[in-house]
Write a protein that holds these residues in place. Structure first.
Motif, PDB file in Angstrom:
ATOM      1  N   THR A  44       0.850  -1.183   0.000  1.00  0.00           N
ATOM      2  CA  THR A  44       0.000   0.000   0.000  1.00  0.00           C
ATOM      3  C   THR A  44       0.884   1.230   0.000  1.00  0.00           C
ATOM      4  O   THR A  44       1.839   1.313   0.773  1.00  0.00           O
ATOM      5  CB  THR A  44      -0.903   0.009   1.255  1.00  0.00           C
ATOM      6  OG1 THR A  44      -1.671  -1.187   1.258  1.00  0.00           O
ATOM      7  CG2 THR A  44      -1.821   1.200   1.255  1.00  0.00           C
ATOM      8  N   GLU A  45       0.574   2.167  -0.871  1.00  0.00           N
ATOM      9  CA  GLU A  45       1.313   3.433  -0.933  1.00  0.00           C
ATOM     10  C   GLU A  45       0.323   4.593  -0.923  1.00  0.00           C
ATOM     11  O   GLU A  45      -0.740   4.500  -1.530  1.00  0.00           O
ATOM     12  CB  GLU A  45       2.130   3.524  -2.221  1.00  0.00           C
ATOM     13  CG  GLU A  45       3.193   2.460  -2.387  1.00  0.00           C
ATOM     14  CD  GLU A  45       3.841   2.545  -3.750  1.00  0.00           C
ATOM     15  OE1 GLU A  45       4.624   3.500  -3.974  1.00  0.00           O
ATOM     16  OE2 GLU A  45       3.536   1.681  -4.597  1.00  0.00           O
ATOM     17  N   ILE A  46       0.697   5.657  -0.271  1.00  0.00           N
ATOM     18  CA  ILE A  46      -0.062   6.898  -0.306  1.00  0.00           C
ATOM     19  C   ILE A  46       0.718   7.838  -1.215  1.00  0.00           C
ATOM     20  O   ILE A  46       1.900   8.101  -0.967  1.00  0.00           O
ATOM     21  CB  ILE A  46      -0.207   7.523   1.110  1.00  0.00           C
ATOM     22  CG1 ILE A  46      -0.781   6.498   2.092  1.00  0.00           C
ATOM     23  CG2 ILE A  46      -1.023   8.800   1.042  1.00  0.00           C
ATOM     24  CD1 ILE A  46      -2.184   6.027   1.778  1.00  0.00           C
ATOM     25  N   TYR A  82     -11.867  11.002  -6.633  1.00  0.00           N
ATOM     26  CA  TYR A  82     -10.596  10.862  -5.934  1.00  0.00           C
ATOM     27  C   TYR A  82     -10.083  12.236  -5.547  1.00  0.00           C
ATOM     28  O   TYR A  82     -10.258  13.202  -6.276  1.00  0.00           O
ATOM     29  CB  TYR A  82      -9.559  10.159  -6.822  1.00  0.00           C
ATOM     30  CG  TYR A  82      -9.942   8.755  -7.222  1.00  0.00           C
ATOM     31  CD1 TYR A  82      -9.880   7.725  -6.291  1.00  0.00           C
ATOM     32  CD2 TYR A  82     -10.369   8.459  -8.505  1.00  0.00           C
ATOM     33  CE1 TYR A  82     -10.228   6.427  -6.646  1.00  0.00           C
ATOM     34  CE2 TYR A  82     -10.718   7.165  -8.866  1.00  0.00           C
ATOM     35  CZ  TYR A  82     -10.639   6.163  -7.933  1.00  0.00           C
ATOM     36  OH  TYR A  82     -10.990   4.879  -8.293  1.00  0.00           O
ATOM     37  N   VAL A  86      -4.050   9.758  -2.895  1.00  0.00           N
ATOM     38  CA  VAL A  86      -4.785   8.500  -3.001  1.00  0.00           C
ATOM     39  C   VAL A  86      -4.002   7.361  -2.357  1.00  0.00           C
ATOM     40  O   VAL A  86      -2.804   7.471  -2.109  1.00  0.00           O
ATOM     41  CB  VAL A  86      -5.091   8.154  -4.476  1.00  0.00           C
ATOM     42  CG1 VAL A  86      -6.039   9.165  -5.093  1.00  0.00           C
ATOM     43  CG2 VAL A  86      -3.808   8.038  -5.291  1.00  0.00           C
ATOM     44  N   ARG A  87      -4.701   6.260  -2.134  1.00  0.00           N
ATOM     45  CA  ARG A  87      -4.094   5.037  -1.596  1.00  0.00           C
ATOM     46  C   ARG A  87      -4.042   4.029  -2.730  1.00  0.00           C
ATOM     47  O   ARG A  87      -5.082   3.647  -3.276  1.00  0.00           O
ATOM     48  CB  ARG A  87      -4.947   4.527  -0.442  1.00  0.00           C
ATOM     49  CG  ARG A  87      -4.393   3.327   0.269  1.00  0.00           C
ATOM     50  CD  ARG A  87      -5.266   3.059   1.506  1.00  0.00           C
ATOM     51  NE  ARG A  87      -4.779   1.966   2.272  1.00  0.00           N
ATOM     52  CZ  ARG A  87      -5.325   0.751   2.290  1.00  0.00           C
ATOM     53  NH1 ARG A  87      -6.390   0.511   1.552  1.00  0.00           N
ATOM     54  NH2 ARG A  87      -4.823  -0.198   3.039  1.00  0.00           N
ATOM     55  N   LEU A  89      -2.919   0.292  -4.099  1.00  0.00           N
ATOM     56  CA  LEU A  89      -2.679  -1.070  -3.650  1.00  0.00           C
ATOM     57  C   LEU A  89      -2.068  -1.867  -4.795  1.00  0.00           C
ATOM     58  O   LEU A  89      -2.607  -1.859  -5.906  1.00  0.00           O
ATOM     59  CB  LEU A  89      -4.009  -1.698  -3.233  1.00  0.00           C
ATOM     60  CG  LEU A  89      -3.906  -3.072  -2.619  1.00  0.00           C
ATOM     61  CD1 LEU A  89      -3.580  -2.926  -1.138  1.00  0.00           C
ATOM     62  CD2 LEU A  89      -5.202  -3.828  -2.804  1.00  0.00           C
ATOM     63  N   LEU A 118      -6.382   1.795  -7.142  1.00  0.00           N
ATOM     64  CA  LEU A 118      -6.652   2.690  -6.033  1.00  0.00           C
ATOM     65  C   LEU A 118      -7.707   2.021  -5.168  1.00  0.00           C
ATOM     66  O   LEU A 118      -8.718   1.538  -5.675  1.00  0.00           O
ATOM     67  CB  LEU A 118      -7.146   4.044  -6.531  1.00  0.00           C
ATOM     68  CG  LEU A 118      -6.204   4.800  -7.456  1.00  0.00           C
ATOM     69  CD1 LEU A 118      -6.746   6.201  -7.709  1.00  0.00           C
ATOM     70  CD2 LEU A 118      -4.791   4.858  -6.912  1.00  0.00           C
ATOM     71  N   GLY A 153      -9.202   1.903  -0.791  1.00  0.00           N
ATOM     72  CA  GLY A 153      -9.090   2.286   0.610  1.00  0.00           C
ATOM     73  C   GLY A 153      -9.480   1.181   1.571  1.00  0.00           C
ATOM     74  O   GLY A 153      -9.534   1.408   2.775  1.00  0.00           O
TER      75      GLY A 153
END
Length: 185
Positions: A81-83, A102, A106-107, A109, A117, A119
């Motif tokens: 997971t990256e922000i 959005y 964003v998050r 995956l 994207l 959450g």
């Protein structure tokens, strides 16, 4: 107030949610880029995935999709997971549902070749999903299809139920499971 998380239920929901990402990737690979997510429901018992496609899937397509998802599970890819900024996610090729709104951040995956994207809650590695079994595929609207599937223990329960029915049928036909088709014919 005392808050307690039902870990078993949450883990089952994680398995189903992560499997939807692998399913989305498999649908696009088998059916084409037009196969876009139109909705989904994930819970501890199953997953439901709606997508764009103009005709029923063949038995061969369903088998290939199921095999691709299970191969993704067996590969045991780490789930990362990256922000990051929306433009950076777009530049990296993240799958986005264009009906969604959005923000600037964003998050994203990533699990193997799947990059979306999202959450929601997910497994740590695809191997945690266990197994994947499609229960049904049907049309729900013009140009929209739905797959219902199970993972983990619900997948095992589904397969055991089918096996019990098959064995029961063999017994009623006074034969072995391998003879059922001939006996019915």
């Amino acid at each position: 107030v005392r808050l307690k998380i039902d870990i078993e239920r949450r883990d089952a929901t994680r398995r189903h949610h992560s499997a939807t990402h692998l399913l989305h990737l498999a649908l696009r690979r088998v059916l084409g880029e037009h196969a876009q997510q139109k909705g989904s429901v994930v819970d501890a018992e199953r997953l439901r995935f709606d997508f764009t496609h103009d005709r029923p899937l063949t038995e061969s397509q369903l088998r290939t999709i199921e095999e691709q998802v299970n191969r993704g599970i067996l590969a045991n890819h780490a789930v990362r997971t990256e922000i990051l900024g929306i433009e950076a996610a777009k530049a990296r090729g993240a799958m986005m549902i264009f009906e969604e709104k959005y923000g600037d951040v964003v998050r994203m995956l990533t699990m193997g070749d799947s990059m979306e994207l999202c959450g929601g809650t997910h497994v740590r590695a695809t191997g945690d999903i266990g197994s994947f079994k499609i229960q049904s595929e049907q049309g729900i609207a013009a140009g929209v299809r739905r797959i219902v599937a199970v993972t983990g223990m619900p997948a095992l329960a589904y397969i055991q139920d089918i096996e019990a029915r098959w064995l029961n049928l063999a017994e009623r036909l006074r034969g072995s499971p391998n003879e059922i088709i001939d006996k019915v014919t």
